[in-house]
Write a protein that holds these residues in place. Structure first.
Motif, short mmCIF file in Angstrom:
data_model
loop_
_atom_site.label_atom_id
_atom_site.label_comp_id
_atom_site.label_asym_id
_atom_site.label_seq_id
_atom_site.Cartn_x
_atom_site.Cartn_y
_atom_site.Cartn_z
N ALA A 1 0.83 -1.21 0.00
CA ALA A 1 0.00 0.00 0.00
C ALA A 1 0.86 1.26 0.00
O ALA A 1 0.55 2.24 -0.67
N LYS B 1 0.10 -8.03 -4.71
CA LYS B 1 0.07 -8.26 -3.27
C LYS B 1 1.50 -8.43 -2.76
O LYS B 1 2.34 -9.02 -3.42
N ASP C 1 -6.36 0.85 -11.99
CA ASP C 1 -7.01 -0.08 -11.07
C ASP C 1 -6.48 0.16 -9.67
O ASP C 1 -5.41 -0.33 -9.30
N GLN C 2 -7.19 0.97 -8.90
CA GLN C 2 -6.76 1.30 -7.55
C GLN C 2 -6.66 0.06 -6.68
O GLN C 2 -5.67 -0.14 -5.99
N ALA C 3 -7.68 -0.79 -6.70
CA ALA C 3 -7.68 -2.00 -5.86
C ALA C 3 -6.57 -2.97 -6.27
O ALA C 3 -5.93 -3.58 -5.42
N GLY C 4 -6.33 -3.10 -7.57
CA GLY C 4 -5.30 -4.00 -8.06
C GLY C 4 -3.93 -3.36 -8.14
O GLY C 4 -2.95 -3.99 -8.52
N ARG C 5 -3.84 -2.07 -7.79
CA ARG C 5 -2.59 -1.30 -7.78
C ARG C 5 -1.85 -1.42 -9.11
O ARG C 5 -0.71 -1.86 -9.18
N TRP D 1 2.36 1.76 -3.47
CA TRP D 1 1.34 2.22 -4.40
C TRP D 1 1.06 3.71 -4.24
O TRP D 1 0.87 4.43 -5.22
N ARG E 1 2.72 -1.97 -11.95
CA ARG E 1 1.86 -2.85 -11.16
C ARG E 1 2.57 -3.18 -9.86
O ARG E 1 3.78 -3.43 -9.83
N TYR F 1 -1.60 0.63 -13.28
CA TYR F 1 -2.08 1.56 -14.29
C TYR F 1 -1.29 1.36 -15.57
O TYR F 1 -0.15 0.93 -15.56
#
Length: 115
Positions: A15, A89, A62-66, A18, A86, A68
């Motif tokens: 997080a 996790k 994709d904010q949740a998938g981190r 990102w 990217r 662009y």
């Protein structure tokens, strides 16, 4: 068409990585001196240290998938790049892999719409 990929493992939370990479480019990429967004964030104008300008178009975010994906539409160099950043996790609590993949082509992508 040329392809390239680069990965780096960093001792930070996914997080936190990102927030930096998904945020302002001048905060982590020393070549870029200035970055301005337009068209609701779909276009990004960049200024390099020599005053050269680059215009990028955001194709996917994709904010949740981190992740662009963007394409360079205008630059002082004759190659146009399609690229994805990217941050999957985290590998562990304090270790993350940042991934950058890209292709270069001789003509720019003409569409510009975020998916």
């Amino acid at each position: 068409m040329a392809k390239a990929a680069a990965n780096i493992e960093l001792p930070v939370l996914a997080a936190d990585a990102w927030v930096l990479i998904g945020g302002s480019l001048p905060d982590w990429f020393p070549y870029v001196r200035k970055s301005d967004l337009s068209e609701g964030g779909r276009l990004r104008g960049l200024v390099g240290p020599d005053g050269a300008t680059i215009v990028e178009c955001l194709f996917a975010f994709d904010q949740a998938g981190r992740s662009y994906t963007y394409s360079i539409l205008h630059a002082s160099f004759p190659v146009f790049l399609g690229s994805t950043f990217r941050i999957p996790k985290g590998l562990s609590n304090n270790l993350v892999r940042c991934e950058h993949t890209g292709i270069s082509v001789k003509t720019p992508e003409t569409r510009c719409a975020v998916t």
